[in-house]
Design a protein around this motif. Structure first.
Motif, PDB file in Angstrom:
ATOM      1  N   GLY A  15      11.357  -0.259  17.496  1.00 58.15           N
ATOM      2  CA  GLY A  15      12.645   0.397  17.325  1.00 58.15           C
ATOM      3  C   GLY A  15      13.057   0.590  15.881  1.00 58.15           C
ATOM      4  N   GLY A  16      12.290   0.014  14.969  1.00 59.56           N
ATOM      5  CA  GLY A  16      12.615   0.110  13.553  1.00 59.56           C
ATOM      6  C   GLY A  16      12.152   1.411  12.933  1.00 59.56           C
ATOM      7  N   SER A  17      12.358   1.504  11.618  1.00 57.27           N
ATOM      8  CA  SER A  17      12.040   2.726  10.880  1.00 57.27           C
ATOM      9  C   SER A  17      11.254   2.405   9.620  1.00 57.27           C
ATOM     10  N   LEU A  18      10.457   3.381   9.207  1.00 58.31           N
ATOM     11  CA  LEU A  18       9.759   3.324   7.935  1.00 58.31           C
ATOM     12  C   LEU A  18       9.692   4.746   7.386  1.00 58.31           C
ATOM     13  N   ARG A  19       9.591   4.834   6.056  1.00 54.45           N
ATOM     14  CA  ARG A  19       9.359   6.133   5.436  1.00 54.45           C
ATOM     15  C   ARG A  19       8.116   6.048   4.573  1.00 54.45           C
ATOM     16  N   LEU A  20       7.159   6.875   4.904  1.00 54.63           N
ATOM     17  CA  LEU A  20       5.931   6.960   4.123  1.00 54.63           C
ATOM     18  C   LEU A  20       6.073   8.043   3.067  1.00 54.63           C
ATOM     19  N   SER A  21       5.451   7.803   1.922  1.00 47.18           N
ATOM     20  CA  SER A  21       5.431   8.794   0.845  1.00 47.18           C
ATOM     21  C   SER A  21       3.996   9.067   0.438  1.00 47.18           C
ATOM     22  N   CYS A  22       3.754  10.296   0.018  1.00 36.97           N
ATOM     23  CA  CYS A  22       2.441  10.685  -0.474  1.00 36.97           C
ATOM     24  C   CYS A  22       2.655  11.523  -1.733  1.00 36.97           C
ATOM     25  N   VAL A  23       2.214  10.973  -2.848  1.00 37.62           N
ATOM     26  CA  VAL A  23       2.357  11.673  -4.120  1.00 37.62           C
ATOM     27  C   VAL A  23       1.039  12.350  -4.454  1.00 37.62           C
ATOM     28  N   ALA A  24       1.120  13.638  -4.749  1.00 33.73           N
ATOM     29  CA  ALA A  24      -0.068  14.423  -5.074  1.00 33.73           C
ATOM     30  C   ALA A  24      -0.136  14.707  -6.566  1.00 33.73           C
ATOM     31  N   SER A  25      -1.345  14.697  -7.086  1.00 34.89           N
ATOM     32  CA  SER A  25      -1.551  15.055  -8.486  1.00 34.89           C
ATOM     33  C   SER A  25      -2.874  15.802  -8.596  1.00 34.89           C
ATOM     34  N   GLY A  26      -2.968  16.631  -9.608  1.00 34.30           N
ATOM     35  CA  GLY A  26      -4.188  17.412  -9.790  1.00 34.30           C
ATOM     36  C   GLY A  26      -3.977  18.858  -9.401  1.00 34.30           C
ATOM     37  N   ARG A  27      -5.035  19.477  -8.892  1.00 35.12           N
ATOM     38  CA  ARG A  27      -5.036  20.900  -8.595  1.00 35.12           C
ATOM     39  C   ARG A  27      -4.412  21.163  -7.229  1.00 35.12           C
ATOM     40  N   ASN A  76       6.194  16.764  -6.111  1.00 34.34           N
ATOM     41  CA  ASN A  76       4.840  16.805  -5.525  1.00 34.34           C
ATOM     42  C   ASN A  76       4.652  15.687  -4.497  1.00 34.34           C
ATOM     43  N   THR A  77       5.650  15.499  -3.670  1.00 38.06           N
ATOM     44  CA  THR A  77       5.655  14.379  -2.736  1.00 38.06           C
ATOM     45  C   THR A  77       5.908  14.853  -1.319  1.00 38.06           C
ATOM     46  N   LEU A  78       5.146  14.264  -0.414  1.00 39.07           N
ATOM     47  CA  LEU A  78       5.281  14.504   1.011  1.00 39.07           C
ATOM     48  C   LEU A  78       5.823  13.231   1.641  1.00 39.07           C
ATOM     49  N   TYR A  79       6.765  13.386   2.561  1.00 38.74           N
ATOM     50  CA  TYR A  79       7.373  12.221   3.210  1.00 38.74           C
ATOM     51  C   TYR A  79       7.166  12.285   4.715  1.00 38.74           C
ATOM     52  N   LEU A  80       7.098  11.112   5.322  1.00 40.73           N
ATOM     53  CA  LEU A  80       7.099  11.021   6.777  1.00 40.73           C
ATOM     54  C   LEU A  80       8.118   9.961   7.164  1.00 40.73           C
ATOM     55  N   GLN A  81       9.255  10.411   7.663  1.00 43.16           N
ATOM     56  CA  GLN A  81      10.284   9.493   8.155  1.00 43.16           C
ATOM     57  C   GLN A  81       9.959   9.145   9.599  1.00 43.16           C
ATOM     58  N   MET A  82       9.785   7.874   9.863  1.00 42.82           N
ATOM     59  CA  MET A  82       9.399   7.428  11.204  1.00 42.82           C
ATOM     60  C   MET A  82      10.505   6.546  11.773  1.00 42.82           C
ATOM     61  N   ASN A  83      11.100   6.997  12.853  1.00 42.48           N
ATOM     62  CA  ASN A  83      12.171   6.265  13.523  1.00 42.48           C
ATOM     63  C   ASN A  83      11.720   5.859  14.923  1.00 42.48           C
ATOM     64  N   SER A  84      12.442   4.922  15.492  1.00 43.04           N
ATOM     65  CA  SER A  84      12.148   4.448  16.859  1.00 43.04           C
ATOM     66  C   SER A  84      10.671   4.105  17.013  1.00 43.04           C
TER      67      SER A  84
END
Length: 116
Positions: A15-27, A76-84
């Motif tokens: 039932g908890g939540s987390l937020r993942l981040s992905c930082v991109a660099s380069g081409r 340059n960041t992608l996020y994934l908010q994960m709930n429940s």
């Protein structure tokens, strides 16, 4: 070359939540689709959510309504908010970027564990 670095995984209760981040660099100029995949022990890697360069999103049925994919182009960041979160969401989550020529770049993965 494109480098992807994930963060934000961890241990959370059902039932908890987390937020993942992905930082991109380069081409990054030829990235067509980016997103998140996951792989649970003994299972194949599966799509979680993707977003195209035009901003169109696609979600696995198992996460629709619970997970939200977003991006911050300035960072340059992608996020994934994960709930429940549920125990079946337990997996290593990988950031992915696919180029116009369909070459795939992967991050190193971040562990998400959901306890019951």
């Amino acid at each position: 070359q494109l480098q992807l670095v994930e963060s934000g995984g961890g241990l959370v209760q059902t039932g908890g939540s987390l937020r993942l981040s992905c930082v991109a660099s380069g081409r990054m100029f030829n990235v067509n689709v980016a997103g998140w995949y996951r792989q649970a022990p003994g299972k194949r890697r599966e799509l979680v959510a993707t977003i195209t360069s035009a901003g169109n999103t696609n979600y696995a049925d198992s996460v629709k309504g619970r997970f939200t994919l977003s991006r911050d182009n300035a960072k340059n960041t992608l996020y994934l908010q994960m709930n429940s979160l549920q125990p079946e969401d337990t997996a290593v989550y990988y950031c992915n970027a696919q180029t116009l020529s369909q070459y795939n770049y992967w991050g190193q993965g971040t562990q998400v564990t959901v306890s019951s």
